[in-house]
Write an enzyme that holds these catalytic residues in place. Structure first.
Site, PDB file in Angstrom:
ATOM      1  N   ARG A  15       0.802  -1.218   0.000  1.00  0.00           N
ATOM      2  CA  ARG A  15       0.000   0.000   0.000  1.00  0.00           C
ATOM      3  C   ARG A  15       0.841   1.277   0.000  1.00  0.00           C
ATOM      4  O   ARG A  15       0.309   2.366  -0.180  1.00  0.00           O
ATOM      5  CB  ARG A  15      -0.957  -0.007   1.208  1.00  0.00           C
ATOM      6  CG  ARG A  15      -2.187  -0.841   0.949  1.00  0.00           C
ATOM      7  CD  ARG A  15      -3.093  -0.849   2.163  1.00  0.00           C
ATOM      8  NE  ARG A  15      -2.607  -1.784   3.185  1.00  0.00           N
ATOM      9  CZ  ARG A  15      -3.051  -1.799   4.442  1.00  0.00           C
ATOM     10  NH1 ARG A  15      -3.935  -0.909   4.847  1.00  0.00           N
ATOM     11  NH2 ARG A  15      -2.599  -2.682   5.296  1.00  0.00           N
ATOM     12  N   GLY A 101       9.054  -3.641  12.346  1.00  0.00           N
ATOM     13  CA  GLY A 101       9.818  -2.615  11.641  1.00  0.00           C
ATOM     14  C   GLY A 101       8.975  -1.454  11.145  1.00  0.00           C
ATOM     15  O   GLY A 101       9.501  -0.388  10.836  1.00  0.00           O
ATOM     16  N   ASP A 102       7.660  -1.645  11.101  1.00  0.00           N
ATOM     17  CA  ASP A 102       6.794  -0.571  10.604  1.00  0.00           C
ATOM     18  C   ASP A 102       5.969   0.064  11.722  1.00  0.00           C
ATOM     19  O   ASP A 102       4.984   0.741  11.459  1.00  0.00           O
ATOM     20  CB  ASP A 102       5.884  -1.086   9.479  1.00  0.00           C
ATOM     21  CG  ASP A 102       5.029  -2.272   9.916  1.00  0.00           C
ATOM     22  OD1 ASP A 102       5.193  -2.741  11.059  1.00  0.00           O
ATOM     23  OD2 ASP A 102       4.198  -2.728   9.107  1.00  0.00           O
ATOM     24  N   ARG A 331      28.119  26.439   3.009  1.00  0.00           N
ATOM     25  CA  ARG A 331      28.299  25.030   2.638  1.00  0.00           C
ATOM     26  C   ARG A 331      29.316  24.325   3.538  1.00  0.00           C
ATOM     27  O   ARG A 331      30.031  24.966   4.301  1.00  0.00           O
ATOM     28  CB  ARG A 331      28.671  24.950   1.158  1.00  0.00           C
ATOM     29  CG  ARG A 331      27.498  25.372   0.255  1.00  0.00           C
ATOM     30  CD  ARG A 331      27.912  25.459  -1.185  1.00  0.00           C
ATOM     31  NE  ARG A 331      28.547  24.233  -1.632  1.00  0.00           N
ATOM     32  CZ  ARG A 331      29.299  24.147  -2.728  1.00  0.00           C
ATOM     33  NH1 ARG A 331      29.531  25.229  -3.475  1.00  0.00           N
ATOM     34  NH2 ARG A 331      29.848  23.006  -3.072  1.00  0.00           N
TER      35      ARG A 331
HETATM   36  C1  UD1 Z   1      -0.822  -8.396  13.180  1.00  0.00           C
HETATM   37  C2  UD1 Z   1      -1.392  -9.259  14.297  1.00  0.00           C
HETATM   38  C3  UD1 Z   1      -2.650  -8.609  14.824  1.00  0.00           C
HETATM   39  C4  UD1 Z   1      -2.338  -7.223  15.329  1.00  0.00           C
HETATM   40  C5  UD1 Z   1      -1.694  -6.401  14.247  1.00  0.00           C
HETATM   41  C6  UD1 Z   1      -1.168  -5.109  14.834  1.00  0.00           C
HETATM   42  C7  UD1 Z   1      -0.764 -11.507  13.671  1.00  0.00           C
HETATM   43  C8  UD1 Z   1      -1.223 -12.794  13.132  1.00  0.00           C
HETATM   44  N1  UD1 Z   1      -1.681 -10.546  13.746  1.00  0.00           N
HETATM   45  O1  UD1 Z   1      -1.768  -8.385  12.148  1.00  0.00           O
HETATM   46  O2  UD1 Z   1      -3.216  -9.389  15.869  1.00  0.00           O
HETATM   47  O3  UD1 Z   1      -3.523  -6.598  15.790  1.00  0.00           O
HETATM   48  O4  UD1 Z   1      -0.545  -7.084  13.693  1.00  0.00           O
HETATM   49  O5  UD1 Z   1      -0.724  -4.264  13.823  1.00  0.00           O
HETATM   50  O6  UD1 Z   1       0.372 -11.408  14.086  1.00  0.00           O
HETATM   51  N2  UD1 Z   1       5.539  -9.846   8.677  1.00  0.00           N
HETATM   52  C9  UD1 Z   1       6.667 -10.542   8.323  1.00  0.00           C
HETATM   53  N3  UD1 Z   1       6.531 -11.752   7.727  1.00  0.00           N
HETATM   54  C10 UD1 Z   1       5.323 -12.301   7.473  1.00  0.00           C
HETATM   55  C11 UD1 Z   1       4.181 -11.565   7.820  1.00  0.00           C
HETATM   56  C12 UD1 Z   1       4.313 -10.349   8.434  1.00  0.00           C
HETATM   57  O7  UD1 Z   1       7.784 -10.096   8.548  1.00  0.00           O
HETATM   58  O8  UD1 Z   1       5.290 -13.405   6.933  1.00  0.00           O
HETATM   59  C13 UD1 Z   1       5.683  -8.531   9.308  1.00  0.00           C
HETATM   60  C14 UD1 Z   1       5.098  -7.412   8.465  1.00  0.00           C
HETATM   61  O9  UD1 Z   1       6.113  -6.830   7.673  1.00  0.00           O
HETATM   62  C15 UD1 Z   1       4.579  -6.437   9.508  1.00  0.00           C
HETATM   63  C16 UD1 Z   1       4.252  -7.319  10.698  1.00  0.00           C
HETATM   64  O10 UD1 Z   1       4.946  -8.534  10.504  1.00  0.00           O
HETATM   65  O11 UD1 Z   1       5.587  -5.542   9.897  1.00  0.00           O
HETATM   66  C17 UD1 Z   1       2.779  -7.549  10.884  1.00  0.00           C
HETATM   67  O12 UD1 Z   1       2.269  -8.187   9.759  1.00  0.00           O
HETATM   68  P1  UD1 Z   1       0.866  -7.810   9.169  1.00  0.00           P
HETATM   69  O13 UD1 Z   1       0.613  -8.623   7.976  1.00  0.00           O
HETATM   70  O14 UD1 Z   1       0.712  -6.343   9.049  1.00  0.00           O
HETATM   71  O15 UD1 Z   1      -0.067  -8.328  10.345  1.00  0.00           O
HETATM   72  P2  UD1 Z   1      -1.524  -7.862  10.629  1.00  0.00           P
HETATM   73  O16 UD1 Z   1      -2.436  -8.610   9.754  1.00  0.00           O
HETATM   74  O17 UD1 Z   1      -1.631  -6.380  10.619  1.00  0.00           O
END
Ligand code: UD1
Ligand code: MG
Length: 457
Positions: A15, A101-102, A331
Site C-alpha cells: 500500500r 519494523g513498521d 556550505r
Molecule cells: C498483526 C497481528 C494482529 C495485530 C496487528 C497489529 C498476527 C497474526 N496478527 O496483524 O493481531 O492486531 O498485527 O498491527 O500477528 N511480517 C513478516 N513476515 C510475514 C508476515 C508479516 O515479517 O510473513 C511482518 C510485516 O512486515 C509487519 C508485521 O509482521 O511488519 C505484521 O504483519 P501484518 O501482515 O501487518 O499483520 P496484521 O495482519 O496487521
C-alpha cells in the site's frame, strides 16, 4: 533479564506503492526500521534479529551500521513463520521481544514495562484499547479478566469484533516456550498463515498466564501501511519534539511548522521562526534567532547569532553574534569566527572567515582563508576551480576588496591590501598595496542607440 529482539520487517508494504521496502521510508529523517532498531538498543537487547524479505541487499546496505543478525524469510507465510526463522539462532536463556519494523514510535519506556511484566510467567503482551479496533486482532478474556486467546479480525465473530482491546503484536516470551509453541502453529485460518497470535492460546492451555501492558499513548503502537499513516505519525512525532524543545526554553513561532530530523541542542531564549528544518546534529547557543524558511544541518551556531530568513547552512560552524542572510548559503567545511556578517546571495564553501569580516552581497567565497576585519565587496568571486583542480585563496587581515572582483586562485592577498572595484587579481598582492585592473572608461559622444519599430514590444 537477557533479551533478544526480533524485528519483523519482511512485509512488502504494497500500500505504500513504492519501489522501496516499506521500512526504508523515513520518519523525521530516519528510516522506520532504524527507529525500531534504536529503541531496541536503548532497551539493552543483547542480540537483535531483523527478519527481512524483499530487497534485502538494499535494506542491509542502508543500515550498514546496525549490529544485527539479518534473517531472511523466503516467503511471507505469516508473523509466526517470521519469528520461526530466527528462533533457532537465539540463545536458550534469553527472553524474546517481538517488535515490528513498521511501528516506529514505540517507546523504550513502554517496552521496559513489557519486559518487566514477563518476569514471572515468562509471557507478556502489549495491548491497547481503541475506539475503532477495526483491522486489529482482538483480545478475548474470560469473566475473571484472564486472557484466553487472540482472534484475528478475519476469524472473529460479531461479538468478538465488538471487543475494543486489541493486540499490538509486541510481546515478550521466554525463548524455550516460544520455540515450542511456534512449532505447534498451523495455517488453518482465514488468512492461511502461521499466526504468531495463536501462541497465546497455546500458553493459556498450558496454564501459562499472559500479563498485559498498555502503552502510554496509542500513537506508540500505530503501524505504517500507507503514506497517509506515515504523514500522521510524522506530524505527531514532530509535535512531541516541538513540545519538548519549548519545555526546554525554545520559542517556536509555530510548533506545527517546525521539523527536526535529528537532534537539536539549544541554549536559552532561542527563537525559531516558521518553516525551519533542522537536520542531523545541530547545536544552537543562547539568544540565537533563526528566521523563517531556514534549513540547518550538522551545524553549530554561537551565542547571539542572528540567522535571517531563507538561509541554508550545512556542516558549518557559525560564530557568536554572526549575522547571516537573508538568502545566504553556507556550505560544508565553513567556519565563521565571531561578529561575521554574511549577507544576501552570498555562498561560502570550505572557508574560514575571520572575526568581524563582512561579505554582505552577492559573492562566492570558496576554499578560502579570510582574515579579520576584511570587507568583501558585492559581486566578489574567488575563482577556485580551473576545471581540473581546486585552489586556495588566502586573504589577510584588514583587506578591502572592492565590488565585482575576481580573485583567481591560488594566491594570497596580504594584510591591509586594497583591491579596487572591478579588478581581476591573478597574482599575490603585497601588504598595504593597492591593486587594480586597468579598465578605462571610453566615451562615444552622440551615440545613435537603436530604436524599437512602432508596434513591436
Ligand atoms: C498483526 C497481528 C494482529 C495485530 C496487528 C497489529 C498476527 C497474526 N496478527 O496483524 O493481531 O492486531 O498485527 O498491527 O500477528 N511480517 C513478516 N513476515 C510475514 C508476515 C508479516 O515479517 O510473513 C511482518 C510485516 O512486515 C509487519 C508485521 O509482521 O511488519 C505484521 O504483519 P501484518 O501482515 O501487518 O499483520 P496484521 O495482519 O496487521
Ligand atoms: Mg499490519
Amino acid at each position: 533479564m537477557p533479551l533478544s529482539a526480533v524485528i519483523l520487517a519482511a512485509g512488502k508494504g504494497k500500500r505504500m506503492r513504492s519501489s522501496l521496502p516499506k521500512v526504508m521510508h523515513t520518519l523525521a529523517g530516519k528510516t522506520l526500521l532504524a527507529h525500531v532498531y534504536d529503541t531496541a538498543n536503548l532497551l539493552s537487547c543483547d542480540d537483535i534479529y531483523i527478519v527481512y524479505g524483499h530487497e534485502g541487499d538494499q535494506l542491509r546496505a542502508a543500515h550498514g551500521a546496525f549490529n544485527a543478525h539479518w534473517v531472511r524469510q523466503e516467503r511471507q507465510l505469516g508473523t509466526g513463520h517470521a519469528v520461526l526463522q530466527a528462533i533457532d539462532s537465539i540463545t536458550a536463556s534469553h527472553h524474546v521481544i517481538v517488535l515490528y519494523g513498521d511501528v516506529p514510535l514505540i517507546t523504550v519506556h513502554t517496552l521496559t514495562t513489557l519486559v518487566e511484566q514477563a518476569a514471572d510467567t515468562g509471557f507478556s503482551l502489549l495491548t491497547a484499547h481503541l475506539d475503532d479496533p477495526a483491522g486489529y486482532g482482538r483480545i478475548v478474556r474470560d469473566d475473571a479478566g484472564n486472557i484466553l486467546r487472540i482472534v484475528e479480525e478475519r476469524d472473529a465473530n460479531e461479538p468478538e469484533k465488538r471487543l475494543r482491546e486489541i493486540n499490538t503484536g509486541m510481546m515478550v516470551v521466554r525463548v524455550g516456550m516460544l520455540k515450542k509453541w511456534l512449532g505447534m502453529l498451523t495455517d488453518d485460518n482465514a488468512q492461511q498463515e502461521y499466526l504468531l497470535t495463536d501462541i497465546v492460546g497455546h500458553a493459556v492451555s498450558e496454564g501459562v498466564g499472559v500479563n498485559t501492558v498498555q502503552p502510554a499513548s496509542v500513537m506508540e503502537i500505530k503501524g505504517v501501511n500507507d503514506r497517509v499513516q506515515l504523514a500522521e505519525l510524522e506530524r505527531h512525532y514532530q509535535l512531541v519534539q516541538a513540545r519538548q524543545l519549548m519545555s526546554q526554553g525554545v520559542t517556536l513561532a509555530d510548533p506545527a511548522r517546525f521539523d527536526l530530523r535529528g537532534a537539536l541542542e539549544a541554549g536559552e531564549d532561542v527563537f525559531i521562526d516558521i518553516n525551519v528544518v533542522i537536520e542531523g546534529e545541530v547545536s544552537i547557543g543562547n539568544q540565537v534567532s533563526i528566521g523563517p524558511n531556514c534549513v540547518i544541518r550538522d551545524t553549530r551556531i554561537g551565542d547571539g547569532a542572528n540567522i535571517l530568513a531563507n538561509c541554508v547552512i550545512d556542516n558549518a560552524d557559525i560564530g557568536a553574534r554572526n549575522r547571516i542572510g537573508p538568502f545566504a548559503r553556507i556550505r560544508p567545511g565553513s567556519s565563521l569566527d565571531e561578529d561575521v556578517h554574511i549577507g544576501n546571495f552570498v555562498e561560502i564553501k570550505q572557508s574560514e572567515i575571520g572575526k568581524s569580516s563582512k561579505a554582505n552581497h552577492l559573492s562566492y567565497i570558496g576554499d578560502s582563508e579570510v582574515g579579520e576585519r576584511v570587507n568583501v565587496g558585492a559581486g566578489t568571486i574567488t575563482c577556485n576551480y580551473d576545471g581540473v583542480e581546486k585552489h586556495k585563496t588566502i586573504i589577510g587581515n584588514d583587506v578591502f576588496i572592492g565590488s565585482n572582483t575576481e580573485i583567481i586562485a591560488p594566491l594570497k592577498i596580504n594584510d591591509g591590501a586594497t583591491i579596487a572595484a572591478g579588478a581581476t587579481i591573478s597574482r599575490d598582492v603585497e601588504s598595504g598595496a593597492l591593486s587594480m585592473s586597468k579598465r578605462e572608461t571610453k566615451v562615444v559622444k552622440d551615440w545613435p542607440r537603436g530604436r524599437k519599430k512602432k508596434g513591436s514590444e
